[in-house]
Design an enzyme around this catalytic site. Structure first.
Site, PDB file in Angstrom:
ATOM      1  N   GLU A 293     -57.616  68.736 -30.344  1.00  0.00           N
ATOM      2  CA  GLU A 293     -57.326  68.517 -31.722  1.00  0.00           C
ATOM      3  C   GLU A 293     -58.161  69.637 -32.632  1.00  0.00           C
ATOM      4  OE1 GLU A 293     -55.685  64.479 -33.110  1.00  0.00           O
ATOM      5  OE2 GLU A 293     -54.039  64.778 -32.305  1.00  0.00           O
ATOM      6  N   ASP A 366     -48.590  60.174 -27.573  1.00  0.00           N
ATOM      7  CA  ASP A 366     -49.160  59.674 -28.718  1.00  0.00           C
ATOM      8  C   ASP A 366     -49.541  58.162 -29.236  1.00  0.00           C
ATOM      9  OD1 ASP A 366     -51.622  59.287 -30.487  1.00  0.00           O
ATOM     10  OD2 ASP A 366     -50.682  61.437 -31.784  1.00  0.00           O
ATOM     11  N   GLU A 394     -49.412  53.714 -37.268  1.00  0.00           N
ATOM     12  CA  GLU A 394     -49.146  55.005 -37.442  1.00  0.00           C
ATOM     13  C   GLU A 394     -47.501  55.529 -37.310  1.00  0.00           C
ATOM     14  OE1 GLU A 394     -51.993  57.850 -35.678  1.00  0.00           O
ATOM     15  OE2 GLU A 394     -51.291  59.375 -36.465  1.00  0.00           O
TER      16      GLU A 394
HETATM   17  C1  GCV Z   1     -57.796  60.538 -34.854  1.00  0.00           C
HETATM   18  C2  GCV Z   1     -53.591  61.078 -33.270  1.00  0.00           C
HETATM   19  C3  GCV Z   1     -53.545  61.074 -34.775  1.00  0.00           C
HETATM   20  C4  GCV Z   1     -54.572  61.323 -35.074  1.00  0.00           C
HETATM   21  C5  GCV Z   1     -55.996  60.889 -34.207  1.00  0.00           C
HETATM   22  C6  GCV Z   1     -55.559  61.187 -32.787  1.00  0.00           C
HETATM   23  C7  GCV Z   1     -56.246  60.773 -31.910  1.00  0.00           C
HETATM   24  O1  GCV Z   1     -52.971  62.487 -32.965  1.00  0.00           O
HETATM   25  O2  GCV Z   1     -52.099  60.762 -35.464  1.00  0.00           O
HETATM   26  O3  GCV Z   1     -54.722  60.900 -36.799  1.00  0.00           O
HETATM   27  O4  GCV Z   1     -57.028  61.211 -34.540  1.00  0.00           O
HETATM   28  O5  GCV Z   1     -53.995  61.198 -32.661  1.00  0.00           O
HETATM   29  O6  GCV Z   1     -56.498  60.159 -31.018  1.00  0.00           O
HETATM   30  O7  GCV Z   1     -57.176  61.494 -31.842  1.00  0.00           O
END
Ligand code: GCV
Length: 701
Positions: A293, A366, A394
């Site tokens: 990411e 995720d 989340e």
């Molecule tokens: C910390 C998901 C979440 C992100 C998070 C990522 C990860 O994409 O939305 O906020 O980033 O996972 O676990 O690195």
């Protein structure tokens, strides 16, 4: 007279506040045992024998005294004379219990009835004290004890996604509890309560900063701040860890590169590790999100995850560990995102240093409300493989939906990877049994913040609690854990415990139903992830959209991951993959995760896919109705303040569950073009109205 009235009024108001419960005390409330049940507990807790004074034994004794004082009355501080009912805290070799295990037994010492809480190391004594207090809090008999327990997982850790400016990525409980600005000059007393709570459930490590890390965490000023926290947590057996930003050598070290094979880069990390260990002698190590990411990583220099992890592991050496996340996927990759973690990491099995742990999310996408277990579990027998669960919700309604995550964790842990034949469960991979691994990890992304109730809601405390208990024993029953939690947090009255635990146990399935039934996934709104967004399409990358995952069309719904599709099923052991790929074998809970099916496909119930889907959304909503009714009946057992807060949140949840159902039915109905099953109401708004809803201030980003 008026003054007297005013003073009286203030006193009364003050005492009302003092007696109100806001959830701050978590499951460590230590409220008096009812008169009818008290005698046997009081008899066993008349005095505490003198204790050697290591910092950990001091806090163990203090906790015991605090707990007993609240529960049954203050114990005497020394076991003088011939008094019965002494509790003795002892550090002495205890066979087979490791460094952190404990034994609690009832015996006679110098002719006096004594409860001995013994462990090979002082931290085991602290864990034993918490267990003893839990026995009283949950009204278990303590007259004749012989209990031994030791953790099955070595590193039981919280991962805070907390930023240095006190925002929390995916945090729904206020700001970060780590007050970086005032540290190290001022350590908030709340840090001690944080440590107590974690120690009470066996958590022994905490990563202080977000995996989307800033290099600033590794500067001398911030190392000093982390050291102040480490000093506070140390007596409670908690080691601190830091997320490391891969590009720190460039950002802090004035190097031109962060290439792991460049000797100057290795030297930077070695010096940085030495600097940290000087300030924090028991520093746990680094957590790394690399090449994921948008985060920098070794691949930026044409190197691999192994190159990166091993270089860092050498810098840390035998002093600690490097935890390397397997949450990687690239949007340049046309392949199914669910396959990418496995594709990148599986070939490296056996190549990581002994002090590297590859940390894998429970599922391959995720932290969705439901995911089949990640195919890497069971696939890397020659590597240390850790579990990463998300405690913060989340994707499960933030902190206002009552969702007990125990059953979700348990479902993953009990999944059979079949890696070494039947019974090769994920739990056995995680605790190291399956492949004889010693360096084991279970991590949970924390749901803790500055809210008085810590977790954003009363019931979210249960998710922190169950995480710790499962990290101690991944094969434990999450119903039993919920029962302990409900008793300690609210009431031991069976008229409370049974209905509330039942309600908790079904809450996750209900949420799956009203959000993403039958194996659907990733259908939330873009970016902040609040509420439904099955129409999300376009934008930066396809694998951040909902349409990529649901693949709704006139022909049907679902992601084909069988050999006719992405063939993700081939990443599992043959028997497991074959079952997932076979419509006669796959569990309907995972149906649309693995299969693309026509709207008229017949479910086991005889319903068509469309009818069954709509009904499941409705079942989720109806479950929330039931939770509201159950909770409304709990006023006799719960203080007014906490009862009211839960009531409000359930109302929010009810509204949002309905919204999820309506918006999803409106969206998928636009493809199925089939009538709603009998008795199902049409969504009250148009699809365009649902799509137009915007929430620029949703928390967590
Ligand atoms: C910390 C998901 C979440 C992100 C998070 C990522 C990860 O994409 O939305 O906020 O980033 O996972 O676990 O690195």
């Amino acid at each position: 007279m008026r003054l007297l009235a005013l003073v009286l009024g203030l006193v009364l108001a003050g005492s009302a506040t003092a007696h109100a419960e806001d959830g701050y005390d978590l499951w460590l409330r230590y409220k008096p045992v009812e008169a009818a049940a008290k005698a046997p507990y009081a008899a066993r807790a008349a005095a505490i024998a003198p204790v050697a004074s290591t910092p950990t034994l001091k806090v163990a004794r203090a906790e015991l005294e605090r707990g007993l004082t609240g529960l049954v009355g203050k114990p005497a501080s020394a076991a003088a004379g011939s008094r019965d009912g002494v509790i003795q805290l002892t550090v002495s070799p205890e066979q087979g219990l490791g460094d952190e295990g404990y034994r609690i037994r009832t015996t006679a010492v110098n002719g006096r009835k004594t409860t001995v809480i013994a462990a090979s190391k002082d931290i085991g004594v602290l864990y034993g004290v918490f267990r003893y207090l839990e026995l009283i809090q949950t009204r278990q008999p303590v007259e004749s004890l012989d209990i031994a327990s030791s953790p099955k997982v070595k590193l039981r850790m919280l991962n805070h996604w907390d930023n240095l400016n006190r925002t929390v990525e995916r945090g729904y409980a206020g700001q970060s509890i780590f007050d970086w600005w005032r540290l190290p000059g001022h350590v908030d007393p709340r840090m001690v309560d944080y440590a107590r709570a974690n120690a009470s459930i066996g958590v022994n490590g905490t990563v202080l900063n977000n995996v989307n890390a800033k290099a600033d965490s590794l500067t001398p000023a911030y190392i000093a701040k982390a050291a102040a926290l480490a000093d506070t947590f140390r007596p409670y057996g908690i080691r601190v860890y830091l997320s490391a930003r891969w590009s720190a050598p460039v950002e802090l070290g004035a190097l031109k590169t962060a290439d792991p094979l460049d000797p100057a880069v290795a030297a930077f990390w070695k010096a940085k590790a030495n600097e940290i260990y000087k300030a924090i002698p028991d520093f746990g190590g680094f957590l790394v999100k690399a090449n994921s990411e948008g985060q920098p990583g070794p691949q930026d220099y044409g190197r691999t995850h192994v190159d990166g992890a091993n270089m860092l592991a050498d810098a840390v050496g035998s002093r600690g560990v490097v935890i390397w996340r397997a949450f990687v996927y690239s949007h340049e990759q046309p392949d199914d995102r669910a396959k990418q973690g496995y594709n990148e990491f599986k070939p490296f099995d056996g190549q990581f240093r002994d002090n590297v742990v590859v940390q894998v999310k429970n599922g391959a996408i995720d932290f969705q409300p439901r995911e089949p277990f990640h195919p890497l579990f069971g696939a890397m027998p020659k590597s240390n493989l850790g579990m990463e669960f998300q405690i913060t919700k989340e994707y499960l309604g933030f902190s206002t939906h009552l969702v007990y995550l125990g059953p979700m964790y348990e479902e993953t842990l009990r999944s059979d990877t079949m890696a070494k034949g039947k019974g090769s469960t994920v739990a056995k991979v995680v605790d190291g049994q399956l492949d004889g691994r010693k360096l084991t990890v279970m991590a949970g992304v924390a749901n803790i913040g500055t809210d008085r109730n810590w977790s954003g809601s009363q019931f979210d405390q249960a998710n922190w609690y169950v995480f710790g208990r499962l990290a101690w024993d991944p094969e434990a029953s999450t119903r039993e854990i919920a029962t302990d939690w409900a008793k300690m947090t609210f009431s031991n009255d069976p008229k409370f415990v049974k209905p509330v635990v039942d309600m908790m146990m079904g809450s996750r399935e209900a949420t799956v139903n009203y959000m993403t039934p039958l194996g659907l996934h990733h259908q939330m709104a873009r970016s902040h992830h609040y509420g439904p967004g099955p129409w999300v399409a376009g934008g930066e990358r396809a694998d951040w959209t909902s349409v990529y995952y649901a693949k709704a069309g006139p022909d049907g719904l679902g992601f084909d991951r069988t050999p006719t599709g992405s063939n993700a099923t081939a990443q599992y052991a043959p028997a497991v993959g074959a079952c997932f790929a076979d419509l006669k074998c796959v569990d309907e809970k995972d149906l649309l995760w693995f299969h693309h099916l026509s709207w008229d496909y017949r479910l086991k119930s005889g319903d068509t896919l469309w009818d069954g889907l709509v009904k499941r959304y409705g079942q989720g909503v109806t479950y929330v109705d039931g939770m509201q009714t159950t909770w409304a009946g709990m006023t006799p057992y719960v203080d007014a303040q906490r009862h009211a807060e839960v009531t409000d949140y359930l109302k929010i949840q009810r509204g949002e569950a309905q919204w999820w159902r309506d918006a999803s039915v409106a969206w998928f109905g636009s493809f199925s073009k089939r009538p709603l099953p009998a008795g199902e109401k049409a969504p009250p708004k148009t699809l365009e109205e649902y799509k137009a809803m915007k929430f620029p201030y949703a928390p967590g980003i």
